[in-house]
Motif scaffolding. Structure first.
Motif, PDB file in Angstrom:
ATOM      1  N   TYR A  52       0.820  -1.215   0.000  1.00  0.00           N
ATOM      2  CA  TYR A  52       0.000   0.000   0.000  1.00  0.00           C
ATOM      3  C   TYR A  52       0.853   1.263   0.000  1.00  0.00           C
ATOM      4  CZ  TYR A  52      -3.900   3.071   1.257  1.00  0.00           C
ATOM      5  OH  TYR A  52      -4.843   4.065   1.263  1.00  0.00           O
ATOM      6  N   THR A  53       1.900   1.287   0.831  1.00  0.00           N
ATOM      7  CA  THR A  53       2.692   2.513   0.990  1.00  0.00           C
ATOM      8  C   THR A  53       4.116   2.401   0.459  1.00  0.00           C
ATOM      9  OG1 THR A  53       3.496   1.890   3.197  1.00  0.00           O
ATOM     10  CG2 THR A  53       1.409   3.126   3.083  1.00  0.00           C
ATOM     11  N   HIS A  54       4.412   1.339  -0.291  1.00  0.00           N
ATOM     12  CA  HIS A  54       5.786   1.107  -0.763  1.00  0.00           C
ATOM     13  C   HIS A  54       6.716   0.894   0.427  1.00  0.00           C
ATOM     14  CE1 HIS A  54       9.474   1.590  -3.223  1.00  0.00           C
ATOM     15  NE2 HIS A  54       8.679   1.335  -4.264  1.00  0.00           N
ATOM     16  N   MET A  55       6.291   0.024   1.336  1.00  0.00           N
ATOM     17  CA  MET A  55       7.017  -0.202   2.582  1.00  0.00           C
ATOM     18  C   MET A  55       8.265  -1.050   2.375  1.00  0.00           C
ATOM     19  SD  MET A  55       5.653  -1.929   6.145  1.00  0.00           S
ATOM     20  CE  MET A  55       4.499  -0.594   6.476  1.00  0.00           C
ATOM     21  N   ASN A  56       9.329  -0.676   3.049  1.00  0.00           N
ATOM     22  CA  ASN A  56      10.552  -1.466   3.114  1.00  0.00           C
ATOM     23  C   ASN A  56      10.391  -2.466   4.254  1.00  0.00           C
ATOM     24  OD1 ASN A  56      13.145  -2.495   3.547  1.00  0.00           O
ATOM     25  ND2 ASN A  56      14.140  -0.555   3.079  1.00  0.00           N
ATOM     26  N   ILE A  57      10.375  -3.742   3.951  1.00  0.00           N
ATOM     27  CA  ILE A  57      10.149  -4.758   4.977  1.00  0.00           C
ATOM     28  C   ILE A  57      11.246  -4.727   6.040  1.00  0.00           C
ATOM     29  CG2 ILE A  57      11.341  -6.589   3.694  1.00  0.00           C
ATOM     30  CD1 ILE A  57       9.294  -8.563   4.830  1.00  0.00           C
ATOM     31  N   ASN A  58      12.465  -4.340   5.660  1.00  0.00           N
ATOM     32  CA  ASN A  58      13.565  -4.337   6.619  1.00  0.00           C
ATOM     33  C   ASN A  58      13.388  -3.294   7.716  1.00  0.00           C
ATOM     34  OD1 ASN A  58      14.980  -6.422   5.357  1.00  0.00           O
ATOM     35  ND2 ASN A  58      16.026  -5.017   3.980  1.00  0.00           N
ATOM     36  N   THR A  59      12.690  -2.220   7.409  1.00  0.00           N
ATOM     37  CA  THR A  59      12.443  -1.186   8.419  1.00  0.00           C
ATOM     38  C   THR A  59      11.043  -1.278   8.999  1.00  0.00           C
ATOM     39  OG1 THR A  59      11.841   0.375   6.661  1.00  0.00           O
ATOM     40  CG2 THR A  59      14.116   0.406   7.419  1.00  0.00           C
ATOM     41  N   GLY A  60      10.086  -1.788   8.230  1.00  0.00           N
ATOM     42  CA  GLY A  60       8.705  -1.864   8.702  1.00  0.00           C
ATOM     43  C   GLY A  60       8.428  -3.056   9.597  1.00  0.00           C
ATOM     44  N   VAL A 100       0.278 -11.366  -7.117  1.00  0.00           N
ATOM     45  CA  VAL A 100       1.684 -11.297  -7.544  1.00  0.00           C
ATOM     46  C   VAL A 100       2.302 -10.117  -6.811  1.00  0.00           C
ATOM     47  CG1 VAL A 100       3.271 -11.132  -9.487  1.00  0.00           C
ATOM     48  CG2 VAL A 100       1.008 -12.155  -9.827  1.00  0.00           C
ATOM     49  N   LEU A 101       3.402 -10.342  -6.100  1.00  0.00           N
ATOM     50  CA  LEU A 101       4.025  -9.303  -5.278  1.00  0.00           C
ATOM     51  C   LEU A 101       5.385  -8.910  -5.840  1.00  0.00           C
ATOM     52  CD1 LEU A 101       3.989  -7.652  -2.532  1.00  0.00           C
ATOM     53  CD2 LEU A 101       5.441  -9.493  -1.649  1.00  0.00           C
ATOM     54  N   ARG A 102       5.592  -7.614  -5.961  1.00  0.00           N
ATOM     55  CA  ARG A 102       6.927  -7.062  -6.205  1.00  0.00           C
ATOM     56  C   ARG A 102       7.363  -6.370  -4.916  1.00  0.00           C
ATOM     57  NH1 ARG A 102       8.892  -5.123 -10.733  1.00  0.00           N
ATOM     58  NH2 ARG A 102       9.050  -7.298 -11.339  1.00  0.00           N
ATOM     59  N   PHE A 103       8.455  -6.847  -4.321  1.00  0.00           N
ATOM     60  CA  PHE A 103       8.953  -6.245  -3.089  1.00  0.00           C
ATOM     61  C   PHE A 103       9.434  -4.822  -3.345  1.00  0.00           C
ATOM     62  CE2 PHE A 103       9.336 -10.669  -1.631  1.00  0.00           C
ATOM     63  CZ  PHE A 103       8.924 -10.548  -0.306  1.00  0.00           C
ATOM     64  N   PRO A 104       8.955  -3.833  -2.607  1.00  0.00           N
ATOM     65  CA  PRO A 104       9.518  -2.484  -2.716  1.00  0.00           C
ATOM     66  C   PRO A 104      11.015  -2.480  -2.419  1.00  0.00           C
ATOM     67  CG  PRO A 104       7.434  -2.421  -1.536  1.00  0.00           C
ATOM     68  CD  PRO A 104       7.792  -3.876  -1.691  1.00  0.00           C
ATOM     69  N   PHE A 105      11.766  -1.731  -3.208  1.00  0.00           N
ATOM     70  CA  PHE A 105      13.220  -1.630  -3.095  1.00  0.00           C
ATOM     71  C   PHE A 105      13.924  -2.973  -3.345  1.00  0.00           C
ATOM     72  CE2 PHE A 105      11.211   1.274   0.011  1.00  0.00           C
ATOM     73  CZ  PHE A 105      11.578   2.493  -0.538  1.00  0.00           C
ATOM     74  N   ARG A 154      14.904 -15.556  -1.740  1.00  0.00           N
ATOM     75  CA  ARG A 154      13.968 -15.321  -2.825  1.00  0.00           C
ATOM     76  C   ARG A 154      13.371 -13.919  -2.760  1.00  0.00           C
ATOM     77  NH1 ARG A 154      11.951 -18.796  -6.142  1.00  0.00           N
ATOM     78  NH2 ARG A 154      12.549 -20.569  -4.841  1.00  0.00           N
ATOM     79  N   GLY A 155      13.338 -13.254  -3.923  1.00  0.00           N
ATOM     80  CA  GLY A 155      12.753 -11.926  -4.006  1.00  0.00           C
ATOM     81  C   GLY A 155      13.712 -10.792  -3.701  1.00  0.00           C
ATOM     82  N   GLU A 156      14.904 -11.114  -3.228  1.00  0.00           N
ATOM     83  CA  GLU A 156      15.867 -10.101  -2.791  1.00  0.00           C
ATOM     84  C   GLU A 156      16.777  -9.684  -3.942  1.00  0.00           C
ATOM     85  OE1 GLU A 156      17.799  -7.588  -0.037  1.00  0.00           O
ATOM     86  OE2 GLU A 156      16.091  -8.886   0.386  1.00  0.00           O
ATOM     87  N   GLY A 157      16.792  -8.409  -4.284  1.00  0.00           N
ATOM     88  CA  GLY A 157      17.712  -7.894  -5.286  1.00  0.00           C
ATOM     89  C   GLY A 157      17.469  -8.459  -6.671  1.00  0.00           C
TER      90      GLY A 157
END
Length: 304
Positions: free
Chosen positions: A98-106, A133-138, A269-272
């Motif tokens: 929803y907010t382009h959240m960074n999972i590492n900080t959120g 289908v998910l695209r991880f922010p950053f 998976r999904g990283e970089g």
């Protein structure tokens, strides 16, 4: 540290690298719908979207996923029209939180909530079709192993697939610079940006196809990440023509990720970027002699 080339040196290096790679497939994916970056002086969000879609259609690019951050519908209510234009063009939408959240900080709980808060819009606009289908922010998928496992377990339970990436030329970095230059009416700087941008496109193609050949001994099906910004919309016809000139055939995300490299066992998976990640996981040094990236550090200084 990456070797940085700019200007004529970058072009000469790519020429020296040699002939184009063997033909390859690439899926185009677009992040940050419906509103990437600041509003563009003199251009509505709908105008940017129409230009974007016109380029994709002119080059017959199939199945382009647009990954949404629905918080934009609160900030700029009229932008829902952009998502409707996307769907009217026959292209699917996916989840970019929803907010382009960074999972590492959120953190895990907040990140899961941010995914779910995006879902009502996806359910509405993708009725009857698969939007999980998910695209991880950053391209951050949880650096901490426990965090990564937690989100992977959650996505599996919810039936989500991950949209991986193999090619990116940092198109996002031009967005705010372009807005500033438009405001100043600095056409000369914009022209210089166009040259640098295309150098970055050429370098990213050369680097990704080089890495694929070194790691897998072949050209995998690639996935390109770009953003729905005004400068990328302006450059998109040229970008797509460059990909075609380098031997690309455009395919859907589903077709590209049918390549077995996307389903290979991975602890991250999904990283970089996929090729870089899998090279690290295999302990393979594949970048010796590879084409260099193009420096984008100057962009923050332009049109100030």
């Amino acid at each position: 540290m990456k070797r940085i080339l700019t200007g004529v040196a970058a072009v000469l290096a790519l020429v020296a690298f040699g002939a184009k790679a063997e033909p390859f497939k690439v899926a185009i994916t677009v992040d940050d719908l419906p509103a990437h970056g600041s509003p563009v002086p003199g251009h509505s969000r709908e105008e940017v979207a129409r230009d974007y879609l016109a380029a994709l259609k002119a080059h017959k690019v199939p199945g382009v996923y647009g990954f949404i951050n629905a918080v934009a519908l609160e900030r700029e209510p009229g932008t829902k029209a952009v998502l409707k234009l996307w769907r009217d063009a026959g292209y699917p939408l996916g989840n970019h939180t929803y907010t382009h959240m960074n999972i590492n900080t959120g953190g895990l709980t907040a990140f899961e909530g941010d995914i779910e808060k995006n879902e009502p819009v996806l359910k509405e606009l993708m009725a009857g079709q698969d939007w999980r289908v998910l695209r991880f922010p950053f391209l951050n998928a949880g650096t901490d192993p426990a965090l990564h496992k937690g989100i992977m377990d959650y996505l599996a339970t919810k039936g989500y697939r991950i949209a991986d990436v193999t090619i990116s030329f940092n198109d996002w970095a031009y967005t705010e610079t372009y807005n500033r230059c438009l405001t100043k009416g600095d056409a000369a700087t914009i022209d210089a940006m166009k040259v640098q941008y295309m150098q970055g496109v050429k370098a990213s193609i050369a680097r990704s196809t080089y890495g694929s050949q070194k790691l897998y001994g072949r050209q995998i099906s690639h996935v390109l990440l770009i953003h729905e910004g005004a400068f990328t919309a302006l450059m998109l016809p040229q970008v797509l023509s460059e990909f075609e000139a380098e031997g690309a055939t455009f395919v859907s995300l589903d077709e590209a990720q049918g390549d077995p490299v996307y389903s290979a066992v991975s602890a991250h998976r999904g990283e970089g970027l996929l090729i870089e990640r899998q090279a690290r996981e295999k302990g393979a040094d594949i970048w010796a002699g590879a084409p260099a990236d193009v420096d984008i550090a100057n962009l923050d200084t332009l049109c100030r």
